[in-house]
Scaffold this motif. Structure first.
Motif, short mmCIF file in Angstrom:
data_model
loop_
_atom_site.label_atom_id
_atom_site.label_comp_id
_atom_site.label_asym_id
_atom_site.label_seq_id
_atom_site.Cartn_x
_atom_site.Cartn_y
_atom_site.Cartn_z
N GLU A 56 0.83 -1.21 0.00
CA GLU A 56 0.00 0.00 0.00
C GLU A 56 0.86 1.26 0.00
O GLU A 56 0.41 2.33 -0.44
N GLN A 63 -0.30 7.72 -5.75
CA GLN A 63 -1.46 8.62 -5.72
C GLN A 63 -1.04 10.05 -5.37
O GLN A 63 -1.52 11.02 -5.96
N GLN A 102 -6.11 -0.25 4.13
CA GLN A 102 -6.91 0.66 3.29
C GLN A 102 -8.03 1.33 4.09
O GLN A 102 -8.44 2.45 3.77
N PRO A 107 -9.25 8.66 0.59
CA PRO A 107 -8.62 9.11 -0.66
C PRO A 107 -8.87 10.57 -1.00
O PRO A 107 -9.16 10.92 -2.14
N GLN A 125 -10.35 3.77 1.32
CA GLN A 125 -9.79 3.03 0.19
C GLN A 125 -10.21 1.57 0.22
O GLN A 125 -10.05 0.86 -0.78
#
Length: 236
Positions: A56, A63, A102, A107, A125
């Motif tokens: 991750e 990102q 996550q 996000p 996420q």
């Protein structure tokens, strides 16, 4: 003599200054690296290990450096993981570990003041839905987090730069989807036994044994006997 020396010194300094040119601009900052930020902050060893094991960290860094949405992370401290029941992390598989990480990531960038206007449930996420609910509420300056299994609050700001925000939480956020038993699958319908086909009376394979049958007919004082396929006539 002194005047000549001073003139020579001034000419030398002026020539040197022009030769050096303008001062170099500072190098642009490198891309944001989530694990390095956490390593510098300290006390997030277990969370860093999970980020790397599930890859991750690669996703987050991609990102951050390729989108403008930003990221918000609720980072559990090492003491938060130590307070879990023994064997909790070992009881879940690799996919569930990825979903657990996550679940701590939103996000989009959220400043501390934006928590007051956020809409619940907050999408992470890991996804959304009843089994991945993350609710964030505020009471004064306190930011409270609830998952249905975990109730905790933000205990401090680790890092914020307008694109990445990392907040410390003192409990691991446990999603219902992973840490509660899932409903069993529906039982299969019972099989209906097949009916056996009956033999037809007109079937060519059907045979009747009449070899032992005896019949007689009386007509005009004459008896007709029939036994099997043998018949006799007896006069009375």
């Amino acid at each position: 003599m002194v005047a000549k020396f001073l003139l020579f010194f001034l000419l030398y300094c002026t020539t040197t200054a022009f030769a050096q040119g303008p001062a170099a601009a500072p190098a642009p900052p490198g891309p944001t690296n989530v694990t390095k930020v956490l390593e510098k902050a300290g006390q997030f060893t277990v969370f860093i290990r999970l980020l790397k094991a599930t890859q991750e960290d690669v996703t987050l860094n991609g990102q951050l450096n390729n989108t403008n949405n930003g990221i918000t992370i609720f980072a559990p401290s090492d003491s938060a993981f130590q307070s879990l029941k023994s064997g909790t992390l070992n009881s879940i598989n690799d996919q569930e570990k990825a979903e657990l990480v996550q679940f701590h990531i939103i996000p989009t960038y959220l400043s501390s003041s934006q928590f007051q206007t956020v809409s619940n449930p907050v999408a992470t996420q890991a996804g959304s839905g009843d089994r991945f609910q993350l609710n964030v509420t505020t009471t004064g300056n306190a930011v409270n987090i609830s998952t249905g299994l975990t109730n905790t609050s933000v205990s401090g700001t680790v890092y914020t730069d307008g694109q990445l925000a990392i907040y410390q939480v003192d409990k691991v956020l446990l999603p219902i989807d992973i840490f509660t038993p899932k409903p069993p699958p529906p039982a299969p319908a019972p099989e209906i036994p097949k009916k056996k086909k009956g033999k037809s009376a007109d079937s060519p394979t059907t045979s009747k044994d009449i070899s032992g049958a005896v019949s007689f007919i009386v007509s005009n004082n004459v008896v007709f006997f029939g036994v099997g396929i043998v018949s006799a006539i007896v006069s009375l």
